[in-house]
Design an enzyme around this catalytic site. Structure first.
Site, PDB file in Angstrom:
ATOM      1  N   ARG A 157      56.085  26.337  68.975  1.00 22.27           N
ATOM      2  CA  ARG A 157      56.478  27.690  69.355  1.00 22.27           C
ATOM      3  C   ARG A 157      57.867  27.620  70.009  1.00 22.27           C
ATOM      4  NH1 ARG A 157      50.876  28.488  72.296  1.00 22.27           N
ATOM      5  NH2 ARG A 157      51.688  26.496  72.935  1.00 22.27           N
ATOM      6  N   SER A 204      46.112  30.121  73.193  1.00 22.55           N
ATOM      7  CA  SER A 204      44.692  30.361  73.490  1.00 22.55           C
ATOM      8  C   SER A 204      44.529  30.715  74.963  1.00 22.55           C
ATOM      9  CB  SER A 204      43.868  29.120  73.163  1.00 22.55           C
ATOM     10  OG  SER A 204      43.941  28.827  71.796  1.00 22.55           O
ATOM     11  N   HIS A 249      47.292  29.894  65.201  1.00 26.43           N
ATOM     12  CA  HIS A 249      46.696  28.739  64.503  1.00 26.43           C
ATOM     13  C   HIS A 249      46.492  29.054  63.021  1.00 26.43           C
ATOM     14  CE1 HIS A 249      44.852  27.906  68.678  1.00 26.43           C
ATOM     15  NE2 HIS A 249      45.670  26.905  68.459  1.00 26.43           N
ATOM     16  N   LYS A 287      34.912  20.318  79.262  1.00 27.61           N
ATOM     17  CA  LYS A 287      34.568  20.816  80.607  1.00 27.61           C
ATOM     18  C   LYS A 287      35.277  22.106  80.988  1.00 27.61           C
ATOM     19  CE  LYS A 287      33.138  16.548  82.707  1.00 27.61           C
ATOM     20  NZ  LYS A 287      33.756  15.343  83.228  1.00 27.61           N
TER      21      LYS A 287
END
Ligand code: PNS
Length: 162
Positions: free
Chosen positions: A89, A127, A17, A41
């Site tokens: 990517r 991530s 990022h 959540k």
């Protein structure tokens, strides 16, 4: 002033990022990093933690970090920003990003998307995988900014104590 919005979950921000933000700043004067609240959540970090980690990892007057709820194009319109930045990517990203960009433009034709190809040093980063490696005790020092590496270690300890 040319502005762009860089939206994402950023759970947490990675060096991938950071690379995209830096490259976006070579084209745009100002980049607004916009963290979505929608996926709270299932996230490891709260939206406040994610925002703090981005602020600790990127220090520039040309960068701003905000959270948003609802449609990205509505948020972009409220902020008077006409460009969305995303990183690409592998080819596998393309289909999703193509669909996202087309849908966003369909909903608001005033907003267009700009893509940066990921650098060779960061193309394998996500991530999700960084979290997996970190939570299983792997070393992620070279994959994320140091405040994030520290925060991941703390999350691991927390999860181990449960
Ligand atoms: O980092 P991510 O999870 O790949 O980012 C996805 C994101 C936040 C860009 C996308 O889910 C999004 O824009 N969400 C906001 C809600 C929205 O506008 N949905 C319609 C997009 S077609």
């Amino acid at each position: 002033m040319k502005k762009a919005i860089y939206p994402g979950s950023f759970d947490p921000i990675t060096n991938g990022h950071i690379d995209i933000v830096k490259r976006a700043l070579s084209v745009f004067d100002h980049v607004l990093i916009a963290i979505t609240q929608n996926q709270e959540k299932s996230s490891l970090f709260t939206i406040e933690e994610r925002q703090d980690l981005i602020r600790q990892s990127l220090d520039s007057e040309r960068i701003e970090v905000k959270t948003f709820d609802g449609l990205l194009v509505d948020f972009a319109k409220d902020e008077k920003i006409g460009f969305i930045v995303r990183g690409l990517r592998a080819a596998s990203d393309f289909e999703y990003e193509f669909q996202l960009a087309a849908m966003n433009r369909h909903v608001n034709s005033q907003v267009d998307s700009v893509f940066f190809m990921t650098s060779s040093e960061t193309y394998f980063l996500s991530s999700r995988l960084v979290k997996e490696v970190a939570m299983l005790g792997g070393d992620v020092e070279k994959m994320v900014p140091s405040p994030v590496a520290k925060a991941l270690q703390e999350k691991r300890k927390l999860h181990q104590n449960i």
